[in-house]
Design an enzyme around this catalytic site. Sequence first.
Site, PDB file in Angstrom:
ATOM      1  N   GLY A  41       0.766  -1.243   0.000  1.00  0.00           N
ATOM      2  CA  GLY A  41       0.000   0.000   0.000  1.00  0.00           C
ATOM      3  C   GLY A  41       0.796   1.290   0.000  1.00  0.00           C
ATOM      4  O   GLY A  41       0.328   2.319  -0.476  1.00  0.00           O
ATOM      5  N   ASP A  97       0.671   3.154   4.530  1.00  0.00           N
ATOM      6  CA  ASP A  97      -0.427   3.813   3.831  1.00  0.00           C
ATOM      7  C   ASP A  97      -1.494   4.316   4.805  1.00  0.00           C
ATOM      8  O   ASP A  97      -1.882   5.473   4.776  1.00  0.00           O
ATOM      9  CB  ASP A  97      -1.053   2.880   2.769  1.00  0.00           C
ATOM     10  CG  ASP A  97      -1.441   1.504   3.311  1.00  0.00           C
ATOM     11  OD1 ASP A  97      -1.212   1.221   4.509  1.00  0.00           O
ATOM     12  OD2 ASP A  97      -1.979   0.691   2.521  1.00  0.00           O
ATOM     13  N   ASP A 100      -5.072   1.698  10.937  1.00  0.00           N
ATOM     14  CA  ASP A 100      -6.468   1.398  11.254  1.00  0.00           C
ATOM     15  C   ASP A 100      -6.552   0.945  12.716  1.00  0.00           C
ATOM     16  O   ASP A 100      -6.658   1.765  13.618  1.00  0.00           O
ATOM     17  CB  ASP A 100      -6.966   0.330  10.278  1.00  0.00           C
ATOM     18  CG  ASP A 100      -8.451   0.043  10.390  1.00  0.00           C
ATOM     19  OD1 ASP A 100      -9.160   0.805  11.065  1.00  0.00           O
ATOM     20  OD2 ASP A 100      -8.906  -0.957   9.801  1.00  0.00           O
ATOM     21  N   LYS A 128      -6.605   6.612  10.508  1.00  0.00           N
ATOM     22  CA  LYS A 128      -8.053   6.346  10.623  1.00  0.00           C
ATOM     23  C   LYS A 128      -8.349   5.925  12.055  1.00  0.00           C
ATOM     24  O   LYS A 128      -7.868   4.902  12.521  1.00  0.00           O
ATOM     25  CB  LYS A 128      -8.432   5.246   9.625  1.00  0.00           C
ATOM     26  CG  LYS A 128      -9.918   5.009   9.509  1.00  0.00           C
ATOM     27  CD  LYS A 128     -10.278   4.207   8.265  1.00  0.00           C
ATOM     28  CE  LYS A 128      -9.924   2.746   8.367  1.00  0.00           C
ATOM     29  NZ  LYS A 128     -10.419   1.979   7.209  1.00  0.00           N
ATOM     30  N   ASP A 156      -5.676  -0.313  -1.926  1.00  0.00           N
ATOM     31  CA  ASP A 156      -6.440  -1.190  -2.832  1.00  0.00           C
ATOM     32  C   ASP A 156      -7.756  -1.665  -2.248  1.00  0.00           C
ATOM     33  O   ASP A 156      -7.986  -1.618  -1.044  1.00  0.00           O
ATOM     34  CB  ASP A 156      -5.610  -2.438  -3.143  1.00  0.00           C
ATOM     35  CG  ASP A 156      -5.598  -3.412  -1.963  1.00  0.00           C
ATOM     36  OD1 ASP A 156      -5.256  -2.984  -0.844  1.00  0.00           O
ATOM     37  OD2 ASP A 156      -5.949  -4.596  -2.159  1.00  0.00           O
ATOM     38  N   ARG A 162      -5.248   0.767  -6.827  1.00  0.00           N
ATOM     39  CA  ARG A 162      -4.001   1.344  -6.314  1.00  0.00           C
ATOM     40  C   ARG A 162      -3.510   2.480  -7.213  1.00  0.00           C
ATOM     41  O   ARG A 162      -2.813   3.387  -6.774  1.00  0.00           O
ATOM     42  CB  ARG A 162      -2.891   0.289  -6.235  1.00  0.00           C
ATOM     43  CG  ARG A 162      -3.144  -0.830  -5.235  1.00  0.00           C
ATOM     44  CD  ARG A 162      -1.856  -1.634  -5.037  1.00  0.00           C
ATOM     45  NE  ARG A 162      -2.085  -2.912  -4.388  1.00  0.00           N
ATOM     46  CZ  ARG A 162      -2.171  -3.084  -3.062  1.00  0.00           C
ATOM     47  NH1 ARG A 162      -2.061  -2.060  -2.256  1.00  0.00           N
ATOM     48  NH2 ARG A 162      -2.374  -4.291  -2.550  1.00  0.00           N
TER      49      ARG A 162
HETATM   50  P1  5GP Z   1      -4.153  -2.248  11.093  1.00  0.00           P
HETATM   51  O1  5GP Z   1      -3.233  -3.298  11.622  1.00  0.00           O
HETATM   52  O2  5GP Z   1      -3.768  -0.839  11.499  1.00  0.00           O
HETATM   53  O3  5GP Z   1      -5.579  -2.538  11.409  1.00  0.00           O
HETATM   54  O4  5GP Z   1      -4.103  -2.424   9.540  1.00  0.00           O
HETATM   55  C1  5GP Z   1      -3.507  -1.561   8.700  1.00  0.00           C
HETATM   56  C2  5GP Z   1      -3.558  -2.142   7.303  1.00  0.00           C
HETATM   57  O5  5GP Z   1      -4.892  -2.535   6.949  1.00  0.00           O
HETATM   58  C3  5GP Z   1      -3.146  -1.100   6.311  1.00  0.00           C
HETATM   59  O6  5GP Z   1      -1.762  -1.157   6.088  1.00  0.00           O
HETATM   60  C4  5GP Z   1      -3.950  -1.494   5.098  1.00  0.00           C
HETATM   61  O7  5GP Z   1      -3.235  -2.461   4.369  1.00  0.00           O
HETATM   62  C5  5GP Z   1      -5.197  -2.113   5.649  1.00  0.00           C
HETATM   63  N1  5GP Z   1      -6.287  -1.136   5.709  1.00  0.00           N
HETATM   64  C6  5GP Z   1      -6.859  -0.609   6.804  1.00  0.00           C
HETATM   65  N2  5GP Z   1      -7.808   0.285   6.501  1.00  0.00           N
HETATM   66  C7  5GP Z   1      -7.834   0.345   5.151  1.00  0.00           C
HETATM   67  C8  5GP Z   1      -8.616   1.105   4.208  1.00  0.00           C
HETATM   68  O8  5GP Z   1      -9.456   1.939   4.532  1.00  0.00           O
HETATM   69  N3  5GP Z   1      -8.353   0.884   2.894  1.00  0.00           N
HETATM   70  C9  5GP Z   1      -7.409  -0.007   2.470  1.00  0.00           C
HETATM   71  N4  5GP Z   1      -7.243  -0.136   1.159  1.00  0.00           N
HETATM   72  N5  5GP Z   1      -6.658  -0.734   3.327  1.00  0.00           N
HETATM   73  C10 5GP Z   1      -6.869  -0.557   4.649  1.00  0.00           C
HETATM   74 MG    MG Z   2      -0.735  -1.902   4.493  1.00  0.00          MG
END
Ligand code: 5GP
Ligand code: MG
Length: 172
Positions: A41, A97, A100, A128, A156, A162
């Site tokens: 990403g 990227d 979350d 986010k 993506d 992307r």
């Molecule tokens: P975390 O471990 O913080 O929950 O996950 C982060 C990863 O989840 C990011 O690097 C991304 O790959 C994916 N991800 C989380 N939210 C989104 C989103 O809104 N859109 C996309 N495309 N990927 C996301």
């Molecule tokens: Mg990622």
Amino acid sequence: MSEFIPILTREEIEKRVAEVAQEISNDYRDRDLILIGILKGAFIFLADLIRHLSIPVQVDFMCASSYGRSTSSSGRVKLIKDVELDLKSKHVIIVEDIVDTGVTLAYLVEHLKSSGAASVGICALIDKHERRKVEVEVDYICHAVDKGFLVGYGLDYAEFYRNLPEVYHLKL
Ligand code: 5GP
Ligand code: MG
């Protein structure tokens, strides 16, 4: 029919990426810096970011995948590709990227610290908030949102979108 709601225009991205690169250039002026892009990403964000830096920098990549996100379970992270550069006594910044739940970054920070990095910073295109489970300190953020599934500029949906030059909230 799915809907694409604009979140960041090309101009907004360009402006914020340049500003964040300037901040990083100031903060790391006298330190050996390695930027570590998280695949896939972050590849476009990283490519733009490094071209705005005014200090020497080395670049490497990592790839991690997380499980259990959809079930909001423990969220285990699996390392698919590690860095190749020697991080001993180097200052590293993870370039991601989107943050979350924070589970992926928390894991990567610990991993890089145990690889001998002198310091580990975080730079994210998007922060986010809504689903954050693990406290992570994101040092550089281009844009913050509450929620929504975002695509474009590297992000993506099922490996598509992307290549979009802007960032959109994808409503399926
Ligand atoms: P975390 O471990 O913080 O929950 O996950 C982060 C990863 O989840 C990011 O690097 C991304 O790959 C994916 N991800 C989380 N939210 C989104 C989103 O809104 N859109 C996309 N495309 N990927 C996301
Ligand atoms: Mg990622």
